[in-house]
Design a protein around this motif. Structure first.
Motif, PDB file in Angstrom:
ATOM      1  N   ASN A 361       0.832  -1.215   0.000  1.00 21.69           N
ATOM      2  CA  ASN A 361       0.000   0.000   0.000  1.00 21.69           C
ATOM      3  C   ASN A 361       0.861   1.258   0.000  1.00 21.69           C
ATOM      4  OD1 ASN A 361      -2.356  -1.513  -0.002  1.00 21.69           O
ATOM      5  ND2 ASN A 361      -2.482  -1.542   2.239  1.00 21.69           N
ATOM      6  N   SER A 362       1.941   1.251   0.758  1.00 22.74           N
ATOM      7  CA  SER A 362       2.820   2.425   0.824  1.00 22.74           C
ATOM      8  C   SER A 362       3.482   2.680  -0.525  1.00 22.74           C
ATOM      9  CB  SER A 362       3.884   2.211   1.910  1.00 22.74           C
ATOM     10  OG  SER A 362       3.279   2.074   3.172  1.00 22.74           O
ATOM     11  N   ILE A 363       3.878   1.590  -1.209  1.00 22.09           N
ATOM     12  CA  ILE A 363       4.503   1.747  -2.531  1.00 22.09           C
ATOM     13  C   ILE A 363       3.503   2.353  -3.518  1.00 22.09           C
ATOM     14  CG2 ILE A 363       5.446   0.479  -4.507  1.00 22.09           C
ATOM     15  CD1 ILE A 363       6.668  -1.480  -2.465  1.00 22.09           C
ATOM     16  N   GLU A 364       2.273   1.873  -3.446  1.00 25.47           N
ATOM     17  CA  GLU A 364       1.230   2.406  -4.338  1.00 25.47           C
ATOM     18  C   GLU A 364       1.016   3.894  -4.081  1.00 25.47           C
ATOM     19  OE1 GLU A 364      -3.562   1.900  -5.265  1.00 25.47           O
ATOM     20  OE2 GLU A 364      -2.547   0.546  -3.865  1.00 25.47           O
ATOM     21  N   GLN A 365       0.902   4.265  -2.788  1.00 34.42           N
ATOM     22  CA  GLN A 365       0.638   5.669  -2.467  1.00 34.42           C
ATOM     23  C   GLN A 365       1.816   6.557  -2.859  1.00 34.42           C
ATOM     24  OE1 GLN A 365      -2.233   6.923  -1.384  1.00 34.42           O
ATOM     25  NE2 GLN A 365      -3.145   4.867  -1.342  1.00 34.42           N
ATOM     26  N   ASP A 366       3.003   6.053  -2.730  1.00 32.41           N
ATOM     27  CA  ASP A 366       4.200   6.857  -2.980  1.00 32.41           C
ATOM     28  C   ASP A 366       4.476   6.994  -4.493  1.00 32.41           C
ATOM     29  OD1 ASP A 366       6.557   8.208  -2.846  1.00 32.41           O
ATOM     30  OD2 ASP A 366       7.659   6.710  -1.700  1.00 32.41           O
ATOM     31  N   ALA A 367       4.396   5.888  -5.206  1.00 31.71           N
ATOM     32  CA  ALA A 367       4.820   5.902  -6.621  1.00 31.71           C
ATOM     33  C   ALA A 367       3.677   6.181  -7.592  1.00 31.71           C
ATOM     34  CB  ALA A 367       5.475   4.561  -6.965  1.00 31.71           C
ATOM     35  N   CYS A 368       2.440   5.803  -7.263  1.00 30.91           N
ATOM     36  CA  CYS A 368       1.351   5.844  -8.240  1.00 30.91           C
ATOM     37  C   CYS A 368       0.318   6.944  -7.984  1.00 30.91           C
ATOM     38  CB  CYS A 368       0.648   4.491  -8.279  1.00 30.91           C
ATOM     39  SG  CYS A 368       1.760   3.124  -8.706  1.00 30.91           S
ATOM     40  N   ALA A 369       0.577   7.793  -6.985  1.00 34.11           N
ATOM     41  CA  ALA A 369      -0.380   8.865  -6.699  1.00 34.11           C
ATOM     42  C   ALA A 369      -0.539   9.762  -7.925  1.00 34.11           C
ATOM     43  CB  ALA A 369       0.083   9.668  -5.484  1.00 34.11           C
ATOM     44  N   ALA A 370      -1.799  10.038  -8.321  1.00 34.57           N
ATOM     45  CA  ALA A 370      -2.149  10.921  -9.464  1.00 34.57           C
ATOM     46  C   ALA A 370      -1.726  10.368 -10.811  1.00 34.57           C
ATOM     47  CB  ALA A 370      -1.546  12.314  -9.260  1.00 34.57           C
ATOM     48  N   CYS A 371      -1.388   9.085 -10.880  1.00 36.07           N
ATOM     49  CA  CYS A 371      -1.020   8.463 -12.168  1.00 36.07           C
ATOM     50  C   CYS A 371      -2.310   8.093 -12.929  1.00 36.07           C
ATOM     51  CB  CYS A 371      -0.162   7.223 -11.933  1.00 36.07           C
ATOM     52  SG  CYS A 371       0.288   6.378 -13.479  1.00 36.07           S
ATOM     53  N   THR A 393      11.712  -6.449  -5.060  1.00 31.89           N
ATOM     54  CA  THR A 393      12.165  -6.698  -3.673  1.00 31.89           C
ATOM     55  C   THR A 393      13.275  -7.736  -3.653  1.00 31.89           C
ATOM     56  OG1 THR A 393      10.438  -8.366  -3.327  1.00 31.89           O
ATOM     57  CG2 THR A 393       9.924  -6.100  -2.708  1.00 31.89           C
ATOM     58  N   LYS A 394      13.206  -8.719  -4.542  1.00 27.86           N
ATOM     59  CA  LYS A 394      14.277  -9.703  -4.612  1.00 27.86           C
ATOM     60  C   LYS A 394      15.594  -9.039  -4.986  1.00 27.86           C
ATOM     61  CE  LYS A 394      11.270 -13.588  -5.879  1.00 27.86           C
ATOM     62  NZ  LYS A 394      10.935 -14.569  -6.956  1.00 27.86           N
ATOM     63  N   ALA A 395      15.510  -8.073  -5.909  1.00 24.25           N
ATOM     64  CA  ALA A 395      16.715  -7.342  -6.304  1.00 24.25           C
ATOM     65  C   ALA A 395      17.256  -6.513  -5.138  1.00 24.25           C
ATOM     66  CB  ALA A 395      16.393  -6.442  -7.501  1.00 24.25           C
ATOM     67  N   VAL A 425       9.958   1.097  -4.023  1.00 25.30           N
ATOM     68  CA  VAL A 425      10.184  -0.281  -3.544  1.00 25.30           C
ATOM     69  C   VAL A 425      11.438  -0.335  -2.690  1.00 25.30           C
ATOM     70  CG1 VAL A 425      10.781  -2.616  -4.287  1.00 25.30           C
ATOM     71  CG2 VAL A 425       8.948  -1.384  -5.449  1.00 25.30           C
ATOM     72  N   PHE A 426      12.511   0.295  -3.154  1.00 30.61           N
ATOM     73  CA  PHE A 426      13.772   0.283  -2.394  1.00 30.61           C
ATOM     74  C   PHE A 426      13.584   0.896  -1.011  1.00 30.61           C
ATOM     75  CE2 PHE A 426      17.833   1.945  -1.011  1.00 30.61           C
ATOM     76  CZ  PHE A 426      18.700   0.902  -1.304  1.00 30.61           C
ATOM     77  N   LYS A 427      12.901   2.026  -0.943  1.00 27.58           N
ATOM     78  CA  LYS A 427      12.713   2.736   0.327  1.00 27.58           C
ATOM     79  C   LYS A 427      11.839   1.941   1.287  1.00 27.58           C
ATOM     80  CE  LYS A 427      10.434   6.823   2.237  1.00 27.58           C
ATOM     81  NZ  LYS A 427       9.630   8.030   1.928  1.00 27.58           N
ATOM     82  N   HIS A 428      10.646   1.562   0.850  1.00 28.29           N
ATOM     83  CA  HIS A 428       9.682   0.942   1.765  1.00 28.29           C
ATOM     84  C   HIS A 428      10.060  -0.496   2.127  1.00 28.29           C
ATOM     85  CE1 HIS A 428       6.954   4.332   1.748  1.00 28.29           C
ATOM     86  NE2 HIS A 428       7.029   4.387   0.409  1.00 28.29           N
ATOM     87  N   TYR A 429      10.645  -1.213   1.150  1.00 25.22           N
ATOM     88  CA  TYR A 429      11.033  -2.580   1.485  1.00 25.22           C
ATOM     89  C   TYR A 429      12.247  -2.588   2.416  1.00 25.22           C
ATOM     90  CZ  TYR A 429      12.176  -7.471   1.269  1.00 25.22           C
ATOM     91  OH  TYR A 429      12.441  -8.767   1.621  1.00 25.22           O
TER      92      TYR A 429
END
Length: 769
Positions: A361-371, A393-395, A425-429
C-alpha cells in the motif's frame, strides 16, 4: 581458664603438670583480686575488689579472697581498709553458706544483689567514722554491683567458652580486664603509667584478634577507666576512637593499627595544651605499640582465644523451613514472570509485526499517486503489478540499487513511472526489512530474558530442595570445630555442620582474612577430624570479598586419579576444547568438557565460556539442568553471530561410585567396568542453537578400578571401536598416561586430512587411602 570438676565417690589423680597449672591459675586470680583493690574511682573509692569476689566462681573464691584481703589491709587511699574488709567477709560468708546452691550463687542477679547490699550496709555502718557522704555510698554501691555483674559474666565466659565469646560475654571480659589494668595505673616511672601502657596494648590486641566490635568495646571501656581515674576527658575520647578505628583497620596489619593509635593518642593529648601530658601520653602509646609489635605468634594465638567472637554455628529447623518456603515462593514467582514474558511477547508480536500488505500500500501511495494508469495497474493488472514489485524486492535483497531494472518487459512497457516505482520499492522494502530484523532481535531478547528468569527459578528451586534434603545440623560438631581451630589462630565468623540424608558430614566455615592469616590445610583437616570424630578430606579454601571460606567433607571411599591431554588443531596455540574438573563439596568428582564450534580463537572463547560458566554454577550448588538453561540463554545472547558449544559432564559419587553422565551435543563417552567397555552417546543439541534444549542423561554404577573417559569430536573421528580396545588393554598405569596415549593415537588415526582439536579426559576410580 579451666574449672576443676569434682566427681562424687571417685578419686581423681592429677598429674604434676595439672597441679602446677592449677596453682598458676589460682595465683593469677589472687593477683587480679589484689590489683582490683587498687582501682581507684574519684580518688577515694575502691569497690572493685568486692565485685571480683562476688563474681568469682566457687573454685577460685579462696584465691580471690586472699588477694583482695591483702589489698584492703594495705589500702591504696585513705584509711578505709576496715570497711572494705568487713564487706569482703560479708560477701564471702554469704557465698560459703549458700555453696550448695550453685545455680543461685552463680546467677547474675544474685551476684549483683549481694555485692550491692554488702557495700551499702558496710558503708552505712561506717558512715560517720570514716567521714563518708551519701553520694559516695550510693555511687560505690552502684559501682560494686555493676562490677560484680561483669566479673560474674567474665568468669563464666572464660571458664566455659570453647569456640568463642558472644558479644555480651566479650563486653564483660573486656570490662573485667580494664578494671584489673586500672589497678596498675598508679605504678608509674616519671609519670609514665604501666596501667595506661597496658590499656593501649589491650586496645591493639582486642582489635587485632577480636575485630571491630572487640576493638570498639576495648576503646570505650579503656576511655571510661581513664575518666574514672581522673585523666583528661579529651584523652579518653581519643582512646575510645582509637579502639574503634584500630578494629576497622585491623585487616591491614599491625602497622596500620599502630599508626592510628599513635596518631589519635597525640591528637587527644595535644588538645590538653600541656607539654608534660603530651609527652607522657605519647611515650605510653609508643611503649604499648612496641610491645604489641613484638608479640610472638603463639602468644597472639592465645590472645585470640580470649577475644575471638562466638561464630554462628546453627540453623534451627524453623529457620530452615522458613528459608525453604521463601526460596520456593521466589522460584514460583520468577517462573510466573517467565511465563508472563512469553505471553506478552506473543501478543506483542501479533500487534507489532510488520505487514507486507502495508508495504504494498505504501509503494502504491508513494509511486502511483495521481497516475492516469493507476486504476488499470492496480485493478485490472493487480497480480502482474504485485509480481513485478516482488521481483524488485528480490533485487533489493541482493543489494541492487536500481531494482526497476529487474522487472518484466511487460511491466516496463505499461508503467509510466518505472523509475519512481523502483525508488519506492527500495525505500519501503528496506524499512520493512529493518523492522523485521528489529522485531526478531527484540523477540530474541525477550526469549533470553524469559529463559534467564526460568533458569533462576530453577536455581532457587534447587536450593530449596538442597536445604530440605539436609536432615539435620550438628551444632556440637560445629562448636567443637570452631574451638579446635582457635588453637591455631583461626577464628571463625560462621561455622555450620550439616549431615545429609546419607549420614555424611560437611563442615562449612567462614573467617575474615587478616594480613597474618596462615591456613595449613592438613592441620585444619586433622584438628577438625579429631574434634568432630569424623575422617575429613583436606578442606577446599576460597577467598571472596576479603573473607575466606573453607569446606570440609567427610572422607570418601573412592579417590579419582584424573588425567587430561589436549591437541590444538594445526599446531595452534588456542584450543577450541575446554575442560574443568573439581570436587563439588558434596562428595562428587566432576569433569566438564566443552567443544566450541570450529577451531581457533572463536571456538576457544565458546568452549571456555561454556565449561567455565557450568563449573561456576555447579560449584555454587545449582542443578545441571537449570545451569544448562542459564548457559544456553547466555550463548544465544552473546553475539549476533552463531555461537554454540557442546557440554559433556561426568559426575562420580566418591562414596558409592554411581556415575551420572550429562550430554548436550557431546561426543560419545567410554566407560570401562570390570574390564569391559561400553559407550554412552548423545542425541541432544549443543548449547547456543535453540531455546529449549536438555541433557541426555545416563546413570552407571562404577566401582574401584573402573575408568571413565570423556572425549571431544576430534578424538572420535575414526569411530569408537579402537578407543574401546585401547581402554580395555590399559593396565596398571596413571590416568594421565592413558589420556596421553589416547590423544596420540587419535592424531595418528586421522585419515580425512582434516585437522580438529582433540581432548581426552580420563578418570580412574581408586580406593581412598
Amino acid at each position: 581458664m579451666k574449672e576443676i570438676i569434682k566427681i562424687p565417690n571417685q578419686t581423681v589423680k592429677l598429674s604434676t603438670k595439672d597441679i602446677a597449672f592449677a596453682a598458676v591459675l589460682h595465683t593469677f586470680v589472687g593477683l587480679c583480686g589484689f590489683f582490683a583493690t587498687r582501682a581507684v574511682v574519684m580518688d577515694r573509692l575502691i569497690p572493685f575488689g568486692i565485685s571480683l569476689l562476688a563474681g568469682a566462681s566457687l573454685t577460685y573464691t579462696p584465691a580471690a579472697a586472699i588477694g583482695i584481703f591483702l589489698g584492703y589491709i594495705f589500702p591504696v587511699v585513705g584509711n578505709s581498709g576496715f570497711k572494705y574488709a568487713a564487706c569482703l567477709f560479708a560477701v564471702l560468708a554469704i557465698k560459703l553458706l549458700l555453696s550448695n546452691y550453685k545455680k543461685l550463687i552463680q546467677s547474675d542477679g544474685f551476684i549483683t544483689l549481694i555485692s550491692g547490699l554488702a557495700s551499702l550496709m558496710t558503708s552505712a555502718a561506717t558512715f560517720r567514722g570514716l567521714g563518708g557522704n551519701s553520694f559516695d555510698i550510693i555511687t560505690e554501691m552502684l559501682l560494686t554491683a555493676a562490677g560484680a555483674y561483669f566479673f560474674g559474666r567474665g568468669f563464666k565466659a572464660l571458664t566455659k567458652s570453647q569456640s568463642g565469646l558472644t558479644a555480651h560475654e566479650l563486653v564483660s571480659v573486656l570490662i573485667v580486664i580494664n578494671i584489673i589494668i586500672m589497678g596498675l595505673f598508679d605504678i608509674a616511672f616519671m609519670g609514665v603509667s604501666l596501667g595506661r601502657i597496658l590499656s593501649i596494648l589491650l586496645i591493639l590486641c582486642a582489635s587485632k584478634y577480636g575485630g571491630v566490635i572487640s576493638g570498639a568495646v576495648s576503646g570505650i571501656t579503656s576511655a571510661f577507666t581513664f575518666t574514672l581515674n581522673g585523666i583528661n576527658g579529651n584523652i579518653g575520647v581519643a582512646v575510645a576512637l582509637a579502639g574503634l578505628m584500630s578494629g576497622v583497620f585491623a585487616s591491614l596489619g599491625k602497622y596500620a593499627q599502630i599508626f592510628i593509635v599513635l596518631g589519635l593518642s597525640f591528637i587527644g593529648a595535644a588538645s590538653t595544651g600541656e607539654g608534660t601530658i603530651i609527652a607522657i601520653t605519647v611515650i605510653e602509646a609508643v611503649c604499648g605499640c612496641l610491645i604489641f609489635l613484638f608479640i610472638p605468634r603463639n602468644f597472639g594465638i592465645m590472645l585470640g582465644k580470649i577475644f575471638s567472637a562466638y561464630p554462628k554455628v546453627y540453623m534451627p529447623s524453623s529457620a530452615k523451613k522458613t528459608l525453604t518456603l521463601k526460596l520456593n515462593l521466589a522460584s514460583n514467582a520468577l517462573k510466573d514472570v517467565s511465563e508472563t514474558v512469553d505471553k506478552v511477547s506473543l501478543e506483542l508480536s501479533k500487534i507489532n509485526a510488520p505487514s507486507f500488505s502495508t508495504v504494498i500500500n505504501s509503494i502504491e501511495q508513494d509511486a502511483c499517486a495521481a497516475c492516469k494508469l493507476r486504476l488499470h495497474c492496480w485493478e485490472k493488472k493487480r497480480d502482474d503489478t504485485i509480481n513485478a514489485i516482488l521481483e524488485m524486492t528480490k533485487a533489493v535483497k541482493k543489494g541492487e540499487l536500481n531494482p526497476e531494472a529487474h522487472t518484466t518487459e511487460e511491466f516496463k512497457g505499461r508503467c509510466l513511472r518505472h523509475s519512481r516505482m523502483g525508488n519506492a520499492v527500495f525505500k519501503h522494502y528496506t524499512d520493512y526489512a529493518s523492522r523485521i530484523a528489529a522485531e526478531n532481535r527484540i523477540d530474541e531478547v525477550r526469549s533470553v530474558v524469559s529463559d534467564q528468569f526460568d533458569g533462576i527459578s530453577s536455581m532457587l528451586s534447587d536450593l530449596a530442595d538442597d536445604f530440605d534434603m539436609q536432615e539435620r545440623f550438628d551444632n556440637s560438631a560445629a562448636e567443637n570445630a570452631a574451638a579446635a581451630l582457635k588453637n591455631i589462630g583461626l577464628h571463625l565468623d560462621e561455622c555450620c555442620s550439616k549431615i545429609d540424608k546419607f549420614g555424611r558430614m560437611t563442615v562449612e566455615m567462614k573467617l575474615k582474612k587478616n594480613a597474618d592469616t596462615v591456613i595449613n590445610r592438613a592441620q585444619v583437616m586433622r584438628l577438625c577430624s579429631i574434634a568432630c570424630e569424623r575422617d575429613f578430606d583436606p578442606p577446599t579454601v576460597s577467598e571472596v570479598g576479603g573473607e575466606i571460606y573453607m569446606v570440609l567433607n567427610e572422607r570418601a571411599d573412592i579417590f579419582v586419579d584424573f588425567g587430561a591431554e589436549q591437541y590444538c588443531a594445526n599446531g595452534g596455540s588456542l584450543c577450541g576444547d575446554a575442560y574443568k574438573y573439581f570436587n563439588d563439596g558434596k562428595g562428587h568428582f566432576i569433569m566438564i568438557l566443552s567443544d566450541g564450534m570450529g577451531t581457533g580463537g572463536r571456538a576457544a572463547v565458546d568452549g571456555a565460556m561454556a565449561s567455565g560458566l557450568m563449573a561456576r554454577l555447579i560449584k555454587a550448588g545449582f542443578g545441571y539442568n537449570c545451569s544448562l538453561k542459564i548457559l544456553n540463554s547466555s550463548m544465544l545472547f552473546k553475539s549476533t553471530d552463531e555461537s554454540l558449544a557442546t557440554i559433556d559432564i561426568a559426575s562420580i559419587d566418591l562414596y558409592t561410585g554411581m556415575t551420572e553422565l550429562y550430554k548436550a551435543g557431546a561426543a560419545p563417552s567410554i566407560l570401562r567396568r570390570s574390564g569391559r567397555t561400553g559407550k554412552a552417546e548423545s542425541t541432544s543439541l549443543p548449547a547456543g542453537i535453540l531455546r529449549d534444549i536438555a541433557f541426555d542423561t545416563a546413570l552407571i554404577k562404577c566401582k574401584v578400578g573402573d575408568i571413565v573417559v570423556l572425549l571431544s569430536d576430534g578424538a572420535v573421528s575414526e569411530g569408537c571401536d579402537w578407543l574401546r580396545q585401547e581402554i580395555e588393554a590399559f593396565r596398571d598405569g596413571k590416568a594421565q598416561d592413558l589420556a596421553e596415549h589416547l590423544c596420540m593415537c587419535a592424531r595418528r588415526r586421522r585419515s580425512d586430512k582434516h585437522e580438529d582439536d582433540i581432548t581426552v579426559l580420563c578418570a580412574i576410580l581408586n580406593k581412598a587411602v
